[in-house]
Write a protein that holds these residues in place. Structure first.
Motif, PDB file in Angstrom:
ATOM      1  N   CYS A 287      -5.647 -79.306  48.535  1.00 25.95           N
ATOM      2  CA  CYS A 287      -4.723 -79.254  47.631  1.00 25.95           C
ATOM      3  C   CYS A 287      -4.355 -80.395  46.940  1.00 25.95           C
ATOM      4  O   CYS A 287      -3.364 -81.254  46.904  1.00 25.95           O
TER       5      CYS A 287
ATOM      6  N   TYR B  70       5.029 -77.564  54.216  1.00 28.97           N
ATOM      7  CA  TYR B  70       4.016 -77.285  53.072  1.00 28.97           C
ATOM      8  C   TYR B  70       2.623 -76.839  53.742  1.00 28.97           C
ATOM      9  O   TYR B  70       2.571 -77.475  54.933  1.00 28.97           O
TER      10      TYR B  70
ATOM     11  N   PHE C 221      -6.778 -72.541  45.235  1.00 24.42           N
ATOM     12  CA  PHE C 221      -5.914 -72.958  46.312  1.00 24.42           C
ATOM     13  C   PHE C 221      -4.435 -73.451  45.800  1.00 24.42           C
ATOM     14  O   PHE C 221      -4.421 -73.930  44.534  1.00 24.42           O
ATOM     15  N   TYR C 222      -3.404 -73.096  46.644  1.00 15.76           N
ATOM     16  CA  TYR C 222      -2.166 -73.353  46.111  1.00 15.76           C
ATOM     17  C   TYR C 222      -1.462 -73.946  47.273  1.00 15.76           C
ATOM     18  O   TYR C 222      -1.741 -73.819  48.506  1.00 15.76           O
ATOM     19  N   LEU C 223      -0.336 -75.038  47.105  1.00 13.99           N
ATOM     20  CA  LEU C 223       0.512 -75.491  48.253  1.00 13.99           C
ATOM     21  C   LEU C 223       1.762 -74.705  48.179  1.00 13.99           C
ATOM     22  O   LEU C 223       2.481 -74.519  47.175  1.00 13.99           O
TER      23      LEU C 223
ATOM     24  N   TYR D  96      -5.489 -75.625  42.794  1.00 17.61           N
ATOM     25  CA  TYR D  96      -6.103 -76.783  43.095  1.00 17.61           C
ATOM     26  C   TYR D  96      -7.685 -76.027  43.278  1.00 17.61           C
ATOM     27  O   TYR D  96      -7.843 -74.880  43.743  1.00 17.61           O
TER      28      TYR D  96
ATOM     29  N   CYS E 261      -1.405 -75.804  52.524  1.00 16.75           N
ATOM     30  CA  CYS E 261      -2.320 -75.344  51.597  1.00 16.75           C
ATOM     31  C   CYS E 261      -3.194 -74.109  52.019  1.00 16.75           C
ATOM     32  O   CYS E 261      -3.699 -74.155  52.992  1.00 16.75           O
TER      33      CYS E 261
ATOM     34  N   GLY F 209      -0.017 -76.005  42.059  1.00 12.68           N
ATOM     35  CA  GLY F 209      -1.446 -75.504  42.095  1.00 12.68           C
ATOM     36  C   GLY F 209      -1.671 -74.752  40.755  1.00 12.68           C
ATOM     37  O   GLY F 209      -0.857 -74.759  40.060  1.00 12.68           O
TER      38      GLY F 209
END
Length: 63
Positions: A60, A37, A26-28, A55, A39, A53
């Motif tokens: 996140c 923002y 996962f990335y923010l 994550y 996730c 990230g």
């Protein structure tokens, strides 16, 4: 007999492939328009930039 052999081979290959499967990271993401923002494991589109990230969870968070 041939069907049984094929079934056994497919079963073994399925188990072997499942052993290598891993969840997507996962990335923010930050919105370029609003600055908000989100996730996500997938790229939300061209209006978003990856902020941090990777994550291993959907929150996140590092924990």
């Amino acid at each position: 007999m041939k069907k049984l052999w094929v079934l056994a081979l497919v079963s073994v290959l399925g188990v072997a492939m499942a052993a290598y499967a891993a969840p997507a990271p996962f990335y923010l993401w930050q919105s370029l328009a609003t600055g908000r923002y989100m996730c996500s494991a997938n790229n939300p589109g061209s209006g978003w930039a990856r902020f941090s990230g990777p994550y291993n969870n959907a929150g996140c968070r590092d924990y």
